[in-house]
Design a protein around this motif. Structure first.
Motif, PDB file in Angstrom:
ATOM      1  N   ILE A  67       0.842  -1.180  -0.055  1.00 16.24           N
ATOM      2  CA  ILE A  67       0.026  -0.087  -0.054  1.00 16.24           C
ATOM      3  C   ILE A  67       0.902   1.210   0.038  1.00 16.24           C
ATOM      4  N   PRO A  68       0.600   2.024  -0.835  1.00 16.08           N
ATOM      5  CA  PRO A  68       1.563   3.224  -1.031  1.00 16.08           C
ATOM      6  C   PRO A  68       1.451   4.062   0.211  1.00 16.08           C
ATOM      7  N   GLU A  69       2.503   4.650   0.800  1.00 17.03           N
ATOM      8  CA  GLU A  69       2.467   5.492   1.847  1.00 17.03           C
ATOM      9  C   GLU A  69       1.787   7.015   1.476  1.00 17.03           C
ATOM     10  N   VAL A  70       1.087   7.615   2.382  1.00 13.77           N
ATOM     11  CA  VAL A  70       0.229   8.762   2.165  1.00 13.77           C
ATOM     12  C   VAL A  70       1.407   9.953   1.664  1.00 13.77           C
ATOM     13  N   ARG A  71       2.446   9.947   1.995  1.00 14.86           N
ATOM     14  CA  ARG A  71       3.548  10.831   1.830  1.00 14.86           C
ATOM     15  C   ARG A  71       3.741  10.800   0.317  1.00 14.86           C
ATOM     16  N   ALA A  72       4.047   9.504  -0.001  1.00 17.37           N
ATOM     17  CA  ALA A  72       4.345   9.295  -1.483  1.00 17.37           C
ATOM     18  C   ALA A  72       3.365   9.782  -2.346  1.00 17.37           C
ATOM     19  N   THR A  73       2.004   9.223  -1.998  1.00 20.61           N
ATOM     20  CA  THR A  73       0.817   9.824  -2.912  1.00 20.61           C
ATOM     21  C   THR A  73       0.950  11.323  -2.994  1.00 20.61           C
ATOM     22  N   TRP A  74       1.233  12.138  -1.837  1.00 23.39           N
ATOM     23  CA  TRP A  74       1.026  13.725  -1.945  1.00 23.39           C
ATOM     24  C   TRP A  74       2.164  13.998  -2.767  1.00 23.39           C
ATOM     25  N   LEU A  75       3.319  13.530  -2.709  1.00 24.84           N
ATOM     26  CA  LEU A  75       4.731  13.954  -3.363  1.00 24.84           C
ATOM     27  C   LEU A  75       4.330  13.811  -4.840  1.00 24.84           C
ATOM     28  N   MET A  76       3.528  12.501  -5.509  1.00 19.51           N
ATOM     29  CA  MET A  76       3.366  12.349  -6.567  1.00 19.51           C
ATOM     30  C   MET A  76       2.378  13.387  -7.187  1.00 19.51           C
ATOM     31  N   ALA A  77       1.377  13.684  -6.354  1.00 18.42           N
ATOM     32  CA  ALA A  77       0.275  14.621  -6.781  1.00 18.42           C
ATOM     33  C   ALA A  77       0.791  16.096  -6.948  1.00 18.42           C
ATOM     34  N   ILE A  78       1.817  16.497  -6.076  1.00 21.29           N
ATOM     35  CA  ILE A  78       2.322  17.841  -6.263  1.00 21.29           C
ATOM     36  C   ILE A  78       3.296  18.110  -7.596  1.00 21.29           C
ATOM     37  N   GLY A  79       3.985  16.820  -7.805  1.00 27.06           N
ATOM     38  CA  GLY A  79       4.980  16.817  -8.810  1.00 27.06           C
ATOM     39  C   GLY A  79       4.100  16.676 -10.159  1.00 27.06           C
ATOM     40  N   LEU A  80       2.788  15.971 -10.151  1.00 18.97           N
ATOM     41  CA  LEU A  80       2.048  16.087 -11.449  1.00 18.97           C
ATOM     42  C   LEU A  80       1.663  17.471 -11.696  1.00 18.97           C
ATOM     43  N   ALA A  81       1.100  18.228 -10.431  1.00 21.52           N
ATOM     44  CA  ALA A  81       0.703  19.396 -10.594  1.00 21.52           C
ATOM     45  C   ALA A  81       1.626  20.338 -11.114  1.00 21.52           C
ATOM     46  N   ALA A  82       2.901  20.346 -10.641  1.00 22.07           N
ATOM     47  CA  ALA A  82       3.958  21.183 -10.934  1.00 22.07           C
ATOM     48  C   ALA A  82       4.129  21.043 -12.786  1.00 22.07           C
ATOM     49  N   LEU A  83       4.122  19.568 -13.123  1.00 20.33           N
ATOM     50  CA  LEU A  83       4.395  19.176 -14.497  1.00 20.33           C
ATOM     51  C   LEU A  83       3.298  19.784 -15.258  1.00 20.33           C
ATOM     52  N   LEU A  84       2.315  19.927 -14.724  1.00 21.49           N
ATOM     53  CA  LEU A  84       1.201  20.337 -15.599  1.00 21.49           C
ATOM     54  C   LEU A  84       0.995  21.957 -15.623  1.00 21.49           C
ATOM     55  N   LEU A  85       1.680  22.640 -14.623  1.00 17.37           N
ATOM     56  CA  LEU A  85       1.564  23.991 -14.524  1.00 17.37           C
ATOM     57  C   LEU A  85       2.937  24.535 -15.559  1.00 17.37           C
ATOM     58  N   THR A  86       4.022  23.583 -15.877  1.00 20.44           N
ATOM     59  CA  THR A  86       4.991  24.192 -16.589  1.00 20.44           C
ATOM     60  C   THR A  86       4.423  23.967 -18.323  1.00 20.44           C
ATOM     61  N   ARG A  87       3.328  23.332 -18.386  1.00 20.30           N
ATOM     62  CA  ARG A  87       2.715  22.858 -19.676  1.00 20.30           C
ATOM     63  C   ARG A  87       1.710  24.074 -20.081  1.00 20.30           C
ATOM     64  N   LEU A  88       1.355  25.001 -19.267  1.00 20.08           N
ATOM     65  CA  LEU A  88       0.159  26.009 -19.600  1.00 20.08           C
ATOM     66  C   LEU A  88       0.983  26.895 -20.293  1.00 20.08           C
ATOM     67  N   PRO A  89       0.049  27.359 -21.344  1.00 23.63           N
ATOM     68  CA  PRO A  89       0.449  28.585 -22.211  1.00 23.63           C
ATOM     69  C   PRO A  89       0.743  29.851 -21.449  1.00 23.63           C
ATOM     70  N   ARG A  90       1.553  30.485 -21.632  1.00 26.42           N
ATOM     71  CA  ARG A  90       2.110  31.617 -20.966  1.00 26.42           C
ATOM     72  C   ARG A  90       1.951  32.997 -21.884  1.00 26.42           C
ATOM     73  N   LYS A  91       1.139  33.929 -21.121  1.00 21.37           N
ATOM     74  CA  LYS A  91       1.056  35.464 -21.981  1.00 21.37           C
ATOM     75  C   LYS A  91       2.532  35.961 -22.151  1.00 21.37           C
ATOM     76  N   ARG A  92       2.775  36.600 -23.308  1.00 15.27           N
ATOM     77  CA  ARG A  92       4.051  36.961 -23.618  1.00 15.27           C
ATOM     78  C   ARG A  92       3.821  38.572 -23.570  1.00 15.27           C
ATOM     79  N   PRO A  93       4.842  39.325 -22.809  1.00 13.20           N
ATOM     80  CA  PRO A  93       4.795  40.654 -22.812  1.00 13.20           C
ATOM     81  C   PRO A  93       4.887  41.558 -23.945  1.00 13.20           C
ATOM     82  N   GLY A  94       3.982  42.524 -24.169  1.00 13.53           N
ATOM     83  CA  GLY A  94       3.642  43.316 -25.208  1.00 13.53           C
ATOM     84  C   GLY A  94       2.733  42.654 -26.208  1.00 13.53           C
ATOM     85  N   CYS A  95       2.195  41.537 -25.838  1.00 13.18           N
ATOM     86  CA  CYS A  95       1.011  41.030 -26.611  1.00 13.18           C
ATOM     87  C   CYS A  95      -0.263  41.270 -26.081  1.00 13.18           C
ATOM     88  N   ALA A  96      -1.005  41.779 -27.075  1.00 12.05           N
ATOM     89  CA  ALA A  96      -2.750  42.042 -26.469  1.00 12.05           C
ATOM     90  C   ALA A  96      -3.494  41.056 -26.981  1.00 12.05           C
TER      91      ALA A  96
END
Length: 127
Positions: free
Chosen positions: A98-127
């Motif tokens: 049975i996976p430890e709760v800490r390992a599950t939370w670390l995996m969830a945080i890592g997945l969220a960080a990975l998804l955040l890096t894939r989001l499109p970003r607004k470039r300065p000066g673009c309207a």
């Protein structure tokens, strides 16, 4: 490995003790006829670190009838899940960690960080 010959084997009362040293060394009961189950299945694991896996502990040429009435084992139930799996001619024991709760939370945080890096970003000066 224990081999039983005769008309029919019965484990309807008492205890069937199965020793599991590791994934490749464990007790196996082979019955040349059918087998009736209803008693207690007790599993004794030698090394919890290597316990995860599937073990065919009983095989009966003419079939298996009924489940064991209860299952006991010497592994920590907070760390391992143990189930008996019944087939037409066999009984397997399945052990999973049975996976430890800490390992599950670390995996969830890592997945969220990975998804955040894939989001499109607004470039300065673009309207």
């Amino acid at each position: 490995m224990a081999q039983l010959a005769g008309e029919r084997a019965s484990f309807t009362s008492g205890v069937l003790l199965v020793d599991v040293a590791n994934r490749t060394s464990f007790d196996v009961v082979e019955v040349s006829r059918g087998v009736e189950l209803a008693g207690l299945l007790r599993l004794a694991f030698g090394d919890p670190e290597t316990a995860a896996g599937t073990y065919r502990i009983l095989a009966a040429e003419d079939g298996v009838s009924g489940p064991f009435s209860s299952l006991e084992y010497n592994l920590d139930p907070a760390q391992y899940r143990v189930d008996a799996l019944y087939g037409a001619r066999h009984v397997d024991v399945w052990v999973s960690a049975i996976p430890e709760v800490r390992a599950t939370w670390l995996m969830a945080i890592g997945l969220a960080a990975l998804l955040l890096t894939r989001l499109p970003r607004k470039r300065p000066g673009c309207a």
